[in-house]
Design an enzyme around this catalytic site. Structure first.
Site, PDB file in Angstrom:
ATOM      1  N   GLU A  56       0.841  -1.209   0.000  1.00 44.20           N
ATOM      2  CA  GLU A  56       0.000   0.000   0.000  1.00 44.20           C
ATOM      3  C   GLU A  56       0.878   1.262   0.000  1.00 44.20           C
ATOM      4  O   GLU A  56       0.615   2.220  -0.717  1.00 44.20           O
ATOM      5  CB  GLU A  56      -0.921  -0.018   1.233  1.00 44.20           C
ATOM      6  CG  GLU A  56      -1.783   1.210   1.405  1.00 44.20           C
ATOM      7  CD  GLU A  56      -1.707   1.769   2.817  1.00 44.20           C
ATOM      8  OE1 GLU A  56      -1.220   2.909   2.969  1.00 44.20           O
ATOM      9  OE2 GLU A  56      -2.126   1.069   3.771  1.00 44.20           O
ATOM     10  N   GLU A 110      10.152   2.348   2.211  1.00 45.20           N
ATOM     11  CA  GLU A 110       8.846   2.227   2.846  1.00 45.20           C
ATOM     12  C   GLU A 110       8.725   0.972   3.701  1.00 45.20           C
ATOM     13  O   GLU A 110       8.003   0.962   4.689  1.00 45.20           O
ATOM     14  CB  GLU A 110       7.738   2.228   1.788  1.00 45.20           C
ATOM     15  CG  GLU A 110       7.645   3.520   0.993  1.00 45.20           C
ATOM     16  CD  GLU A 110       7.266   4.724   1.846  1.00 45.20           C
ATOM     17  OE1 GLU A 110       6.383   4.570   2.724  1.00 45.20           O
ATOM     18  OE2 GLU A 110       7.851   5.801   1.630  1.00 45.20           O
TER      19      GLU A 110
HETATM   20 ZN   LIG Z   1       1.154   2.687   7.040  1.00 50.43          ZN
END
Ligand SMILES: [Zn+2]
Length: 1001
Positions: free
Chosen positions: A101, A174
């Site tokens: 995501e 990330e």
């Molecule tokens: Zn997150």
């Protein structure tokens, strides 16, 4: 980007359906012509359904080539929503769905820039943009009222999800990576870093989150829900880049996708654009994961350890709950019935479980997982407590069983059922601005688990079915029999606080780190170093953003939407009227100023306001009053209130604000109930008071864990502005510490005396002002009731109480530190700015936006590895704040704040950048507001439409020179010591050993 964790506190009054409505007269007529069987732009219309109670038409379509589903909600609402979602049941706890995501939003084929999602935040007027990882799906929604903006964002969202780059460095940034503590310095030790890695480390130190996720994992072993879709830090470091790519390929595919569109933009345009994007994919059969749990053959019991909260009594930190496996959520009526059942069982003071478990102080509040949870394919209902003593576990278990048996014998009180149905009716009429989004959230879980979403929306039909069943059978008794008395799939989960928990997490991390690093070859070490340098270079590189679409400042309307208000004096009280279409609801709000209240009583004010809606009266218990509140109103709330003067930061107004709303047919009852609560509260109800204080102590600490940056900001601001000093006392760390201290006290008589004393000063006739928003047809009835209501408050001027002389506020520079056992920190640095009407305020606000976007985001989030950080300017309080959130490198971040000011001085800002900063500010200013909010800016802050229009013009005309000037203002405030710093979190030796820091324990 959020890992979706829905807390279901049972104490708030909320609509049972979790849905809010925004009905208007006309439905987008164009869609009436669409019928099932139609083929439009590659989509087949499978079903259309008009749902009159929500004033909408639901059109369900399927993309014939790929099988993608599309739900369009046609509704006369200009706050349009787009969402694209994918079924993503996890297959491990390595956090694949969550990291995907995040990584998806790091650049795509058509938009090859770093982080297009964040860049778009400033090129749009969207009032909502986000992404969510839930238990078994991932969804990317936004909402905006602007058509061009909608098209721009839809393009970016679809390209991001279907054609993301997912580069290895994005994954490392990330997800997780090994990196030297100081990346450039190879002599510093290697560490685990990564945005999601740190985010989930933060989550794991939150006892509430930990408990919720562990219960779910133990409840659904062997299924997707047995894993944490957000990722467990210990498993995240097993995930490889290739696994992420594979997961994307198999899951972010049209055959596994659902599109959601809502509002008054035409469907054809949505379909054409989506078809163009997905038509070249070939159909695949998506893997749906394992979702049906194998039922237990006997009830299970699990005990585990969690973090301790050193600020609360360690004897009372056990969490315990019993979870019962309930229905398959594809049975929509049963889901509705169980939600209603949970509301009756658990919601509010009058609920049987509240009375049995919390009024009796077995625990301080329900446990985080308490409630009905339909976010899994087979739902569950949990009942439990937090803030309890270990030895009370058997008592809690017996009590829960006893209450269930009691309901099995006697059912629920009919008044309570009636109140629940009233809440549903009121909920349907109460307009909110985020209707399209809340509708999406309410259907997503069901929709991703094969429910027909239109069935979920047909509330009236579901209510009718249940009403019929209640008439013909002992309906709720039967539910108890079926799910709670004979159910073998029952899990009792106990979490004990362990002072060693945090150390053990660190030890586990150290061991994992050494097993990853000890066997590294020289060339692998070189690669780690080179990649981290490459990552930094990538993060620092300036890039061409012209590929991204953007609105322009000329798309912002020069004129604001004005809201006509009327003002009359009524029984010596100023009353503000907003007469408009409210769909048959009256909204009431009242402020009582507290000019006469002595300073030493102020710390008790939040408790006082809470007491008004929690303790009951001498004549009626709170449970009885609560039944009335639910039967006739949408809830009654009271809270402290502080408002800075719009033209002078040293002037402010404070008091308490009371609000409620009701259907027009219940206006009389609403005023009656408020009058009882405000005039007759029984402050001697010591048992209830104790419950309240224990509950507060626990909840406040949870809220510091979640939003420590807000607490840091308030504390820092409290040293430089008098209004903020009061906000700090009412809702900052001062209040948190105070409540914890109270929770440790044995005797509450002192507190009772203070509350009684406050009641002498407050709610006097001359201190009141009222705002009413209602339809023209309800004005009369409100007037009739105000005539009775207002004179019931005493006139304090006659009782000899006079305004107190308060000493003049002294601005003081302070470096404050609040040590708390978190693995990461929160920080804030605040500067005194200017009042609302001063032209410099607009310059500071645009400056804050530019710093956040072009400097702080990169430095704090990408380089220092914090979950978030930035700068914000509050026009109403006149405070400029830097802040960081879940920050592993707080001291470096403080340096970053300093450098941000130098950076502005030397930076050239393009017209596009200036425009973006203004767009991002106007997203907030022009976000749709609900009818209930109209006129409140004037009522609470005395800021009128002319002042707002002037400020709008000031903002629109801010130039690059103004920005440089604003940076000079910050420099000057720094020199004058009109700034202050606060850190909340783990104690670093650099802080604890430096006497420039003031440590608050
Ligand atoms: Zn997150």
């Amino acid at each position: 980007m959020n890992f979706l964790f829905i807390r279901r506190y049972a104490l708030k009054i909320r609509p049972i359906t979790n849905q809010r409505y925004y009905p208007r007269q006309i439905i987008n007529k164009r869609n009436y012509s669409i019928i099932s069987g139609d083929r439009i732009h590659g989509f087949l219309v499978e079903q259309t359904r008009h749902i009159p109670e929500l004033e909408l038409t639901a059109i369900q379509l399927r993309h014939e080539a790929t099988g993608a589903e599309h739900l369009h909600i046609a509704r006369d609402d200009d706050n349009n929503v787009f969402g694209v979602g994918f079924s993503t049941p996890p297959m491990s706890s390595s956090g694949t769905p969550h990291i995907l995501e995040h990584t998806t939003l790091c650049g795509s084929k058509k938009f090859p820039v770093r982080d297009p999602f964040f860049k778009m935040l400033n090129r749009s007027l969207a009032n909502f943009m986000n992404a969510f990882t839930a238990n078994d799906y991932t969804i990317y929604p936004f909402s905006t009222t602007h058509l061009l903006d909608y098209e721009n964002l839809r393009d970016v969202y679809m390209d991001a999800t279907f054609h993301p780059y997912l580069r290895e460095l994005d994954f490392k940034q990330e997800g997780w990576r090994l990196e030297h503590q100081i990346p450039h310095d190879r002599t510093t030790p290697l560490q685990f870093k990564g945005v999601v890695y740190n985010e989930m480390k933060g989550q794991m130190s939150d006892a509430g989150y930990l408990y919720y996720s562990r219960v779910q994992q133990y409840m659904y072993p062997g299924t997707a829900y047995g894993y944490n879709s957000g990722g467990e830090p210990r498993n995240i470091t097993d995930l490889t880049h290739q696994e992420l790519l594979d997961f994307h390929k198999s899951h972010y595919h049209p055959s596994n996708a659902k599109f959601y569109t809502y509002g008054n933009f035409p469907l054809e345009n949505h379909l054409m654009t989506i078809n163009n994007k997905i038509k070249d994919f070939t159909k695949l059969i998506p893997d749906q994961g394992i979702k049906i749990v194998k039922p237990f053959d006997k009830p299970q019991r699990i005990i585990f350890q969690g973090p301790i909260d050193p600020m609360n009594n360690s004897e009372k930190q056990t969490k315990m709950s019993i979870s019962f496996l309930t229905n398959d959520i594809t049975d929509v009526v049963e889901t509705f019935a169980l939600r209603l059942f949970a509301y009756l069982l658990l919601d509010g003071h009058a609920s049987p479980m509240y009375k049995a478990l919390i009024d009796t102080n077995i625990g301080s509040d329900f446990s985080e997982n308490t409630g009905y949870d339909s976010s899994t394919r087979i739902s569950s209902l949990s009942i439990g407590l937090q803030g309890m003593k270990s030895q009370d576990i058997p008592l809690a278990e017996q009590t829960i069983r006893k209450v269930l048996e009691d309901i099995h014998r006697n059912g629920f009180d009919s008044k309570r059922i009636e109140a629940a149905l009233h809440q549903t009716e009121l909920g349907k009429k109460h307009k909110t601005s985020g209707f399209g989004l809340s509708l999406m959230h309410s259907i997503s879980s069901g929709w991703f688990n094969n429910c027909n979403p239109a069935d979920i929306l047909e509330i009236n039909k579901n209510i009718e079915i249940i009403k019929e069943r209640i008439k013909s059978e002992p309906f709720f008794q039967n539910l108890v029999e079926k799910y709670f008395l004979t159910n073998l799939h029952t899990l009792t989960c106990i979490m004990e606080p362990d002072p060693r928990y945090t150390d053990e997490l660190s030890r586990e991390e150290e061991n994992r780190l050494s097993s990853k690093t000890s066997s590294l070859s020289e060339s692998e070490k070189n690669k780690i170093y080179e990649q981290s340098i490459e990552l930094i270079q990538k993060q620092e590189a300036e890039e061409d953003l012209s590929v991204l679409p953007s609105l322009r400042v000329s798309d912002i309307s020069r004129e604001m939407k004005r809201i006509p208000l009327e003002h009359h004096n009524f029984e010596n009280c100023p009353v503000q009227w907003r007469t408009t279409a409210t769909n048959g609801i009256t909204y009431f709000r009242m402020i009582s100023k507290i000019d006469e209240l002595p300073d030493e009583l102020k710390i008790y004010l939040p408790l006082f306001t809470q007491a008004l809606t929690s303790l009951g009266t001498k004549a009626k218990t709170m449970a009885e009053i609560d039944d009335d509140i639910r039967l006739y109103t949408g809830g009654i709330s009271a809270s402290p209130f502080v408002s800075t003067n719009h033209s002078d930061l040293d002037q402010y107004e404070e008091g308490i604000v009371i609000s409620s709303h009701c259907l027009d047919r219940n206006i009389n009852q609403m005023y009656d109930i408020m009058q009882q609560l405000l005039r007759e509260t029984n402050f001697d109800n010591v048992e209830k008071l104790r419950t309240m204080i224990y509950g507060n102590a626990t909840n406040m600490m949870n809220s510091v864990v979640e939003s420590g940056h807000a607490y840091a900001k308030t504390f820092a601001a409290s040293r430089i502005a008098p209004a903020m000093a009061n906000s700090e006392v009412y809702g900052g760390m001062t209040q948190v510490y105070f409540m914890n201290k109270l929770a440790g006290a044995e005797d509450f008589q002192i507190v009772i005396n203070k509350l009684k004393e406050i009641s002498l000063y407050l709610l006097s006739n001359s201190s009141l002002r009222v705002a009413i928003t209602c339809g023209a047809e309800a004005v009369n009835q409100n007037e009739v009731m105000l005539k009775k209501f207002l004179p019931s408050f005493p006139d304090v001027t006659k009782s000899g109480i006079h305004a107190v002389e308060r000493p003049k506020f002294q601005i003081s520079h302070e470096k404050a530190f609040f040590p708390l056992p978190f693995a990461v920190n929160f920080s804030a640095k605040c500067f005194r700015g200017t009042p609302y009407t001063h032209p410099d305020g607009s310059k500071l606000q645009v400056l804050s936006s530019l710093m956040k976007t072009h400097y702080l985001h990169r430095e704090i989030r990408e380089k220092n590895g914090a979950y978030g950080g930035g700068a914000v300017y509050s026009p109403t309080s006149g405070i400029f704040s830097f802040f960081s959130y879940r920050d592993p490198k707080t001291l470096e971040t403080l340096e970053t704040y300093k450098q941000a000011i130098d950076w502005v001085t030397n930076r050239k800002f393009s017209q596009q950048e200036m425009d973006e900063a203004k767009l991002s500010i106007f997203q907030g200013i022009d976000a749709p507001i609900s009818v209930a909010q109209e006129g409140l800016v004037y009522f609470e802050g005395r800021i009128n439409d002319d002042m707002r229009q002037l400020r709008r013009e000031q903002l629109l005309s801010v130039t690059e020179d103004d920005i440089k000037e604003a940076a000079k203002i910050l420099e000057q405030q720094e020199r004058l010591n009109w700034s202050s710093v606060t850190i909340i979190g783990e104690g670093k030796p650099e802080i604890l050993e430096d006497n420039k820091w003031k440590v608050y324990q």
